[in-house]
Design a protein around this motif. Structure first.
Motif, mmCIF file in Angstrom:
data_model
loop_
_atom_site.group_PDB
_atom_site.id
_atom_site.type_symbol
_atom_site.label_atom_id
_atom_site.label_comp_id
_atom_site.label_asym_id
_atom_site.label_seq_id
_atom_site.Cartn_x
_atom_site.Cartn_y
_atom_site.Cartn_z
ATOM 1 N N ASP A 180 72.156 81.873 29.379
ATOM 2 C CA ASP A 180 70.978 82.427 30.043
ATOM 3 C C ASP A 180 69.968 82.829 28.960
ATOM 4 O O ASP A 180 70.376 83.196 27.845
ATOM 5 C CB ASP A 180 71.390 83.659 30.854
ATOM 6 C CG ASP A 180 70.231 84.269 31.619
ATOM 7 O OD1 ASP A 180 69.947 83.790 32.739
ATOM 8 O OD2 ASP A 180 69.598 85.219 31.090
ATOM 9 N N SER B 194 68.470 85.467 28.470
ATOM 10 C CA SER B 194 68.720 86.828 27.992
ATOM 11 C C SER B 194 69.849 86.898 26.976
ATOM 12 O O SER B 194 70.047 87.931 26.325
ATOM 13 C CB SER B 194 69.053 87.750 29.176
ATOM 14 O OG SER B 194 70.276 87.370 29.776
ATOM 15 N N ASN B 195 70.604 85.818 26.821
ATOM 16 C CA ASN B 195 71.723 85.789 25.860
ATOM 17 C C ASN B 195 71.253 85.565 24.428
ATOM 18 O O ASN B 195 72.021 85.792 23.479
ATOM 19 C CB ASN B 195 72.703 84.671 26.202
ATOM 20 C CG ASN B 195 73.341 84.780 27.565
ATOM 21 O OD1 ASN B 195 73.741 83.778 28.160
ATOM 22 N ND2 ASN B 195 73.457 85.989 28.098
ATOM 23 N N ARG B 196 70.024 85.095 24.262
ATOM 24 C CA ARG B 196 69.586 84.637 22.944
ATOM 25 C C ARG B 196 69.495 85.744 21.900
ATOM 26 O O ARG B 196 69.502 85.469 20.698
ATOM 27 C CB ARG B 196 68.241 83.919 23.053
ATOM 28 C CG ARG B 196 68.397 82.450 23.462
ATOM 29 C CD ARG B 196 67.088 81.822 23.898
ATOM 30 N NE ARG B 196 66.028 81.992 22.922
ATOM 31 C CZ ARG B 196 64.752 81.788 23.197
ATOM 32 N NH1 ARG B 196 64.371 81.412 24.416
ATOM 33 N NH2 ARG B 196 63.849 81.948 22.259
ATOM 34 N N ASN B 197 69.442 86.999 22.322
ATOM 35 C CA ASN B 197 69.326 88.073 21.326
ATOM 36 C C ASN B 197 70.643 88.391 20.642
ATOM 37 O O ASN B 197 70.670 89.151 19.670
ATOM 38 C CB ASN B 197 68.757 89.344 21.977
ATOM 39 C CG ASN B 197 69.810 90.106 22.771
ATOM 40 O OD1 ASN B 197 70.610 89.493 23.480
ATOM 41 N ND2 ASN B 197 69.802 91.416 22.671
ATOM 42 N N HIS C 271 69.670 76.573 27.176
ATOM 43 C CA HIS C 271 69.668 77.298 28.446
ATOM 44 C C HIS C 271 70.324 76.454 29.541
ATOM 45 O O HIS C 271 70.036 75.262 29.682
ATOM 46 C CB HIS C 271 68.245 77.650 28.869
ATOM 47 C CG HIS C 271 67.576 78.634 27.961
ATOM 48 N ND1 HIS C 271 66.236 78.934 28.036
ATOM 49 C CD2 HIS C 271 68.074 79.395 26.944
ATOM 50 C CE1 HIS C 271 65.931 79.824 27.114
ATOM 51 N NE2 HIS C 271 67.028 80.123 26.438
ATOM 52 N N THR D 196 72.646 95.296 37.618
ATOM 53 C CA THR D 196 72.587 93.841 37.747
ATOM 54 C C THR D 196 72.865 93.449 39.188
ATOM 55 O O THR D 196 73.080 94.302 40.051
ATOM 56 C CB THR D 196 73.619 93.167 36.820
ATOM 57 O OG1 THR D 196 74.937 93.469 37.288
ATOM 58 C CG2 THR D 196 73.471 93.667 35.394
ATOM 59 N N GLY E 139 71.731 97.852 27.173
ATOM 60 C CA GLY E 139 70.937 97.119 26.207
ATOM 61 C C GLY E 139 71.745 96.825 24.956
ATOM 62 O O GLY E 139 72.668 97.565 24.616
#
Length: 270
Positions: free
Chosen positions: A60, A62-65, A75, A206, A217
């Motif tokens: 997803d 949002s996983n990239r961090n 993705h 969620t 976070g």
């Protein structure tokens, strides 16, 4: 004959016997998110000969961090497939089984019954599947290390390893402990956790998919740091550290002392 030249630096540290121990080991890594993806890579880079990885999720944005397989170009792709490709690129001779599915009670039982694992790594961040894996592995007397929560925390120097029932300052650990006690389990599971107080303001709710109703976070390096500590627990246990390492260092010190004494005698004889 396998080409193990790429493990030359590791061999300097753990010797031929250590390399052989890792080559003969089979490690299970369940969960390939921020913690598990890095843990799996560290295990592969150590020279462990056989691995099984399990994850049913896809990447997803949002996983990239924080997650190793998460790129702008991946993705929607299965994490298990991406990690399989990456681990085999690190070690083409790795005996790797990749299971692309979320854990169910039946799946946990099948995976742990049909394979002989030397170590189980729990890198799941959802309570229900985490408990299924821990209880089943515990009942089968398998060695386990379980990652607790890396979310809501920023200081990697406060990461610790202890029995799960001796952990503190971790909401996930408290939930897991409570459920395990009800099942009659009160010790015997190694956990990686942080003593840092959680930043409660980073909590978000969620949609409840994949057993998750909330999440905290995260900062890029914390899950990776947790993964590194988890991998270190597995590798040190497989190698017999610190006991065998202490013996090795004592033997080395003894040899060096004898060499110094011989050198002094030779100089004195001149």
């Amino acid at each position: 004959m396998s080409d193990l030249a790429w493990l030359g630096r590791t061999k300097l540290l753990i010797g031929d016997e250590g390399i052989q121990k890792l080559q003969n080991a089979h490690v299970l890594v369940v969960g390939l998110g921020g913690v598990g993806s890095f843990a799996a890579e560290f295990i592969a880079r150590s020279g462990v000969g056989t691995m099984t990885i399990v994850d049913g999720d896809v990447v997803d944005p949002s996983n990239r961090n924080r997650q190793l397989p998460a790129l702008s170009t991946t993705h929607g792709q299965p994490k298990a497939d991406l990690m399989e490709e990456r681990l085999l690129a690190i070690n083409p001779e790795l005996k790797l089984t990749s299971i692309r599915q979320f854990l169910s009670p039946e799946a946990v039982e099948e995976i742990l019954t049909n394979n002989k694992f030397d170590y189980v790594m729990d890198c799941i961040d959802s309570i229900t599947p985490k408990l299924m894996l821990l209880t089943t592995a515990y009942q089968k007397n398998l060695r386990i290390v379980s990652s607790m929560g890396a979310g809501g925390k920023v200081d990697p120097t406060k990461i610790r390893t202890a029995d799960l029932f001796d952990t503190r300052e971790c909401y996930l650990a408290s939930l897991v402990r409570k459920r395990l006690r009800k099942l009659g389990i009160r010790s015997g599971i190694k956990a990686v956790y942080s003593t840092e107080k959680m930043m409660e303001e980073s909590l978000m709710l969620t949609d409840g998919s994949n057993y998750k109703k909330s999440a905290y976070g995260t900062i890029s390096y914390m899950p990776a740091a947790f993964g590194g500590v988890c991998a270190s627990v597995v590798l040190r246990d497989l190698l017999g550290f610190p006991v065998e390492m202490e013996k090795k260092l004592k033997a080395l010190a003894s040899r060096e002392k004898k060499q110094q004494e011989l050198e002094k005698k030779r100089k004195a004889a001149k």
